[in-house]
Design a protein around this motif. Structure first.
Motif, PDB file in Angstrom:
ATOM      1  N   GLY A 187      28.304 -51.021 -77.865  1.00  0.00           N
ATOM      2  CA  GLY A 187      28.567 -50.361 -76.595  1.00  0.00           C
ATOM      3  C   GLY A 187      27.819 -49.050 -76.491  1.00  0.00           C
ATOM      4  N   GLY A 188      27.341 -48.550 -77.618  1.00  0.00           N
ATOM      5  CA  GLY A 188      26.606 -47.293 -77.660  1.00  0.00           C
ATOM      6  C   GLY A 188      25.968 -47.137 -79.021  1.00  0.00           C
ATOM      7  N   ALA A 189      25.411 -45.956 -79.257  1.00  0.00           N
ATOM      8  CA  ALA A 189      24.653 -45.747 -80.492  1.00  0.00           C
ATOM      9  C   ALA A 189      25.383 -44.880 -81.505  1.00  0.00           C
ATOM     10  CB  ALA A 189      23.309 -45.099 -80.149  1.00  0.00           C
ATOM     11  N   PRO A 200      19.600 -41.670 -95.207  1.00  0.00           N
ATOM     12  CA  PRO A 200      18.181 -41.656 -94.813  1.00  0.00           C
ATOM     13  C   PRO A 200      17.398 -42.893 -95.230  1.00  0.00           C
ATOM     14  CG  PRO A 200      18.831 -39.548 -95.774  1.00  0.00           C
ATOM     15  CD  PRO A 200      19.952 -40.500 -96.027  1.00  0.00           C
ATOM     16  N   HIS A 201      17.907 -43.671 -96.183  1.00  0.00           N
ATOM     17  CA  HIS A 201      17.173 -44.858 -96.622  1.00  0.00           C
ATOM     18  C   HIS A 201      17.373 -46.044 -95.683  1.00  0.00           C
ATOM     19  CE1 HIS A 201      21.226 -45.751 -98.040  1.00  0.00           C
ATOM     20  NE2 HIS A 201      20.858 -47.010 -98.190  1.00  0.00           N
ATOM     21  N   LEU A 202      18.327 -45.942 -94.751  1.00  0.00           N
ATOM     22  CA  LEU A 202      18.649 -47.070 -93.877  1.00  0.00           C
ATOM     23  C   LEU A 202      17.730 -47.138 -92.665  1.00  0.00           C
ATOM     24  CD1 LEU A 202      22.572 -46.933 -93.714  1.00  0.00           C
ATOM     25  CD2 LEU A 202      21.167 -48.553 -95.009  1.00  0.00           C
ATOM     26  N   VAL A 203      17.491 -48.363 -92.196  1.00  0.00           N
ATOM     27  CA  VAL A 203      16.932 -48.604 -90.872  1.00  0.00           C
ATOM     28  C   VAL A 203      17.972 -49.412 -90.106  1.00  0.00           C
ATOM     29  CG1 VAL A 203      14.537 -48.534 -91.634  1.00  0.00           C
ATOM     30  CG2 VAL A 203      15.751 -50.722 -91.599  1.00  0.00           C
ATOM     31  N   GLY A 204      17.887 -49.372 -88.781  1.00  0.00           N
ATOM     32  CA  GLY A 204      18.920 -50.031 -87.998  1.00  0.00           C
ATOM     33  C   GLY A 204      18.373 -50.770 -86.797  1.00  0.00           C
ATOM     34  N   THR A 205      19.204 -51.654 -86.258  1.00  0.00           N
ATOM     35  CA  THR A 205      18.905 -52.369 -85.019  1.00  0.00           C
ATOM     36  C   THR A 205      20.169 -52.413 -84.179  1.00  0.00           C
ATOM     37  OG1 THR A 205      17.256 -53.781 -86.101  1.00  0.00           O
ATOM     38  CG2 THR A 205      18.128 -54.533 -83.987  1.00  0.00           C
ATOM     39  N   GLU A 219      17.876 -42.031 -75.781  1.00  0.00           N
ATOM     40  CA  GLU A 219      17.867 -40.573 -75.813  1.00  0.00           C
ATOM     41  C   GLU A 219      18.817 -40.043 -76.881  1.00  0.00           C
ATOM     42  OE1 GLU A 219      17.099 -36.678 -75.265  1.00  0.00           O
ATOM     43  OE2 GLU A 219      15.945 -38.407 -74.564  1.00  0.00           O
ATOM     44  N   GLU A 220      19.968 -40.687 -77.042  1.00  0.00           N
ATOM     45  CA  GLU A 220      20.911 -40.273 -78.085  1.00  0.00           C
ATOM     46  C   GLU A 220      20.293 -40.444 -79.469  1.00  0.00           C
ATOM     47  OE1 GLU A 220      25.457 -41.299 -79.641  1.00  0.00           O
ATOM     48  OE2 GLU A 220      24.746 -42.076 -77.721  1.00  0.00           O
ATOM     49  N   LEU A 221      19.560 -41.538 -79.663  1.00  0.00           N
ATOM     50  CA  LEU A 221      18.884 -41.761 -80.942  1.00  0.00           C
ATOM     51  C   LEU A 221      17.821 -40.694 -81.190  1.00  0.00           C
ATOM     52  CD1 LEU A 221      18.451 -45.640 -80.676  1.00  0.00           C
ATOM     53  CD2 LEU A 221      19.942 -44.442 -82.291  1.00  0.00           C
ATOM     54  N   ARG A 222      17.086 -40.326 -80.130  1.00  0.00           N
ATOM     55  CA  ARG A 222      16.046 -39.295 -80.274  1.00  0.00           C
ATOM     56  C   ARG A 222      16.671 -37.948 -80.615  1.00  0.00           C
ATOM     57  NH1 ARG A 222      13.264 -42.370 -76.244  1.00  0.00           N
ATOM     58  NH2 ARG A 222      14.467 -41.389 -74.579  1.00  0.00           N
ATOM     59  N   ARG A 223      17.727 -37.585 -79.914  1.00  0.00           N
ATOM     60  CA  ARG A 223      18.381 -36.293 -80.172  1.00  0.00           C
ATOM     61  C   ARG A 223      18.890 -36.207 -81.604  1.00  0.00           C
ATOM     62  NH1 ARG A 223      21.187 -37.101 -75.264  1.00  0.00           N
ATOM     63  NH2 ARG A 223      23.064 -37.481 -76.503  1.00  0.00           N
ATOM     64  N   SER A 224      19.295 -37.336 -82.142  1.00  0.00           N
ATOM     65  CA  SER A 224      19.840 -37.354 -83.502  1.00  0.00           C
ATOM     66  C   SER A 224      18.750 -37.459 -84.562  1.00  0.00           C
ATOM     67  CB  SER A 224      20.820 -38.525 -83.657  1.00  0.00           C
ATOM     68  OG  SER A 224      21.879 -38.417 -82.733  1.00  0.00           O
ATOM     69  N   GLY A 225      17.495 -37.617 -84.127  1.00  0.00           N
ATOM     70  CA  GLY A 225      16.385 -37.671 -85.065  1.00  0.00           C
ATOM     71  C   GLY A 225      16.245 -38.983 -85.808  1.00  0.00           C
ATOM     72  N   VAL A 226      16.828 -40.074 -85.273  1.00  0.00           N
ATOM     73  CA  VAL A 226      16.769 -41.359 -85.983  1.00  0.00           C
ATOM     74  C   VAL A 226      16.078 -42.445 -85.156  1.00  0.00           C
ATOM     75  CG1 VAL A 226      18.842 -40.839 -87.329  1.00  0.00           C
ATOM     76  CG2 VAL A 226      19.061 -42.077 -85.161  1.00  0.00           C
ATOM     77  N   ARG A 227      15.480 -42.059 -84.018  1.00  0.00           N
ATOM     78  CA  ARG A 227      14.878 -43.085 -83.148  1.00  0.00           C
ATOM     79  C   ARG A 227      13.805 -43.882 -83.874  1.00  0.00           C
ATOM     80  NH1 ARG A 227      14.010 -46.913 -80.997  1.00  0.00           N
ATOM     81  NH2 ARG A 227      13.443 -47.392 -78.836  1.00  0.00           N
ATOM     82  N   SER A 228      13.038 -43.243 -84.750  1.00  0.00           N
ATOM     83  CA  SER A 228      11.951 -43.940 -85.444  1.00  0.00           C
ATOM     84  C   SER A 228      12.467 -44.961 -86.449  1.00  0.00           C
ATOM     85  CB  SER A 228      11.048 -42.929 -86.160  1.00  0.00           C
ATOM     86  OG  SER A 228      11.777 -42.229 -87.162  1.00  0.00           O
ATOM     87  N   ARG A 229      13.739 -44.870 -86.808  1.00  0.00           N
ATOM     88  CA  ARG A 229      14.312 -45.806 -87.781  1.00  0.00           C
ATOM     89  C   ARG A 229      15.263 -46.810 -87.141  1.00  0.00           C
ATOM     90  NH1 ARG A 229      17.621 -43.528 -91.658  1.00  0.00           N
ATOM     91  NH2 ARG A 229      17.742 -41.453 -90.723  1.00  0.00           N
ATOM     92  N   CYS A 230      15.286 -46.848 -85.812  1.00  0.00           N
ATOM     93  CA  CYS A 230      16.228 -47.748 -85.139  1.00  0.00           C
ATOM     94  C   CYS A 230      15.518 -48.561 -84.068  1.00  0.00           C
ATOM     95  CB  CYS A 230      17.372 -46.954 -84.520  1.00  0.00           C
ATOM     96  SG  CYS A 230      18.662 -47.998 -83.815  1.00  0.00           S
ATOM     97  N   ARG A 231      15.616 -49.872 -84.172  1.00  0.00           N
ATOM     98  CA  ARG A 231      15.046 -50.764 -83.170  1.00  0.00           C
ATOM     99  C   ARG A 231      16.060 -50.999 -82.059  1.00  0.00           C
ATOM    100  NH1 ARG A 231      13.012 -55.674 -86.893  1.00  0.00           N
ATOM    101  NH2 ARG A 231      14.619 -54.851 -88.285  1.00  0.00           N
ATOM    102  N   LEU A 232      15.546 -51.123 -80.848  1.00  0.00           N
ATOM    103  CA  LEU A 232      16.380 -51.341 -79.671  1.00  0.00           C
ATOM    104  C   LEU A 232      15.776 -52.499 -78.877  1.00  0.00           C
ATOM    105  CD1 LEU A 232      18.871 -50.056 -78.294  1.00  0.00           C
ATOM    106  CD2 LEU A 232      17.308 -48.575 -77.034  1.00  0.00           C
ATOM    107  N   PRO A 233      15.899 -53.733 -79.395  1.00  0.00           N
ATOM    108  CA  PRO A 233      15.211 -54.868 -78.781  1.00  0.00           C
ATOM    109  C   PRO A 233      15.862 -55.305 -77.472  1.00  0.00           C
ATOM    110  CG  PRO A 233      16.615 -55.633 -80.549  1.00  0.00           C
ATOM    111  CD  PRO A 233      16.690 -54.133 -80.568  1.00  0.00           C
ATOM    112  N   ASP A 234      15.061 -55.958 -76.627  1.00  0.00           N
ATOM    113  CA  ASP A 234      15.613 -56.594 -75.435  1.00  0.00           C
ATOM    114  C   ASP A 234      16.389 -57.839 -75.856  1.00  0.00           C
ATOM    115  OD1 ASP A 234      14.462 -54.756 -73.664  1.00  0.00           O
ATOM    116  OD2 ASP A 234      12.558 -55.846 -73.670  1.00  0.00           O
ATOM    117  N   GLY A 235      17.368 -58.208 -75.054  1.00  0.00           N
ATOM    118  CA  GLY A 235      18.094 -59.440 -75.334  1.00  0.00           C
ATOM    119  C   GLY A 235      19.081 -59.296 -76.476  1.00  0.00           C
TER     120      GLY A 235
END
Length: 343
Positions: A187-189, A200-205, A219-235
């Motif tokens: 429902g959210g991030a 820090p060793h984790l990646v997420g989807t 935007e929440e992922l970017r503010r938290s500094g983890v956007r580069s480690r989290c995928r946000l796929p369509d579907g």
């Protein structure tokens, strides 16, 4: 002159019983008042400092006299404290409305959004049919509605702030041995963001983020500094390489058949060593706190879902070809983690 007959005891209202019933009415009014204060930014400003009512009204664009009445209603319920006169602060209870981990402000806001209140007005439909009042009123399920309603989707994301899963999951499960965490039906991030920030060793989807909430989540992922480690796929295609899959407060939103269908879709990706974590309230059959039955009715009216005991979860998992491996957290009034593996 003949005296009027005295009423029999059954005709004399029990003032204590009447007061208990009146409190339900008052609770509904107070809930809407507090939600309005959250939406207007009043609680956010009160968390910063202790301005006067006039200053608080100026900052938030509210009417000073009416704001004072709303705050006094909250003070009577122990949510706010007036000290000195005309200066209100958050009490220990009121601090739970402020933004941050464990905040209940988003949950209160969600419960008092227009679509949810409209659905509650049709709760008799659920009572008579067992079907979702939300779908009957709006012509679509909550999930379909979320895809096109950014305001409601945002409220759902903020409501997830009430979850303590971000603290519960690392304390319950060995995350250092994992690399890829997949949040399903997110429902959210907030949960995944907290886990990635702490590990820090984790990646997420994030799978299943409503379309209307995608920009806000990114935007929440970017503010938290983890956007580069989290995928946000369509579907809603599930990654095949996850080590840990999360279902946080998802299954209570579904009836048994849809819950089993979702669980079955996870079986192919749960390779050896991978785990599914089902996070939520798991009350015992006998010891239910007042909050859990209320949430159970909420799920019935909004989604056609329900809260479930551990035995009921085990039955769902068994139908899906899964096995309850462990339960972390034992208090019925708090969230717990069900650790699930392939059978």
């Amino acid at each position: 002159m003949t005296a009027s007959p005295r009423p029999c005891p059954a005709q004399v209202p029990d003032s204590s019983a009447a007061l208990r019933l009146a409190r339900f009415f008052a609770a509904g009014c107070l809930g809407q008042a507090l939600a309005a204060l959250v939406r207007a930014g009043v609680v956010r400003e009160m968390a910063r400092d202790r301005p006067s009512v006039d200053e608080l009204a100026h900052r938030t664009g509210t009417d000073p006299a009416t704001l004072s009445r709303f705050l006094r209603a909250g003070e009577a319920a122990g949510v706010f404290v007036e000290d000195p006169p005309h200066h209100f602060a958050l009490s220990d209870t009121g601090e739970l409305l402020a933004e941050g981990p464990g905040s209940l402000g988003g949950l209160l806001e969600l419960a008092n959004t227009a679509p949810v209140l409209a659905a509650w007005s049709a709760a008799e439909h659920t009572l008579r049919t067992g079907e979702s009042a939300f779908a009957a009123v709006h012509g679509s399920s909550v999930f379909d509605h979320l895809a096109q309603a950014p305001t409601l989707a945002g409220a759902v994301g903020r409501a997830m702030g009430a979850s303590v899963a971000a603290e519960l999951v690392p304390a319950s499960v060995d995350l250092p041995s994992a690399r890829h965490v997949v949040d399903v039906g997110a429902g959210g991030a907030r949960l995944l963001t907290a886990l990635l920030a702490a590990q820090p060793h984790l990646v997420g989807t994030l799978v299943g983020v409503p379309t209307a909430a995608r920009e806000q989540v990114a935007e929440e992922l970017r503010r938290s500094g983890v956007r580069s480690r989290c995928r946000l796929p369509d579907g809603e295609v599930l990654p095949q390489d996850g080590d840990v899959y999360l279902l946080c407060h998802v299954l209570p939103c579904l009836d048994d058949e849809d819950a089993v269908s979702l669980l079955r879709s996870l079986v192919p990706v749960l390779r050896e060593g991978a785990r599914l974590l089902v996070i939520g309230f798991v009350p015992s059959a006998r010891d239910r706190t007042p909050v859990i039955p209320a949430l159970d009715v909420w799920m019935a009216a909004m989604c056609g879902g329900r809260q479930r005991t551990e035995h009921e979860y085990s039955a769902l998992l068994d139908r899906a070809g899964l096995l309850l491996h462990a339960r972390h957290g034992v208090r019925p009034d708090t969230e717990c983690v069900l650790e699930v593996v392939r059978r």
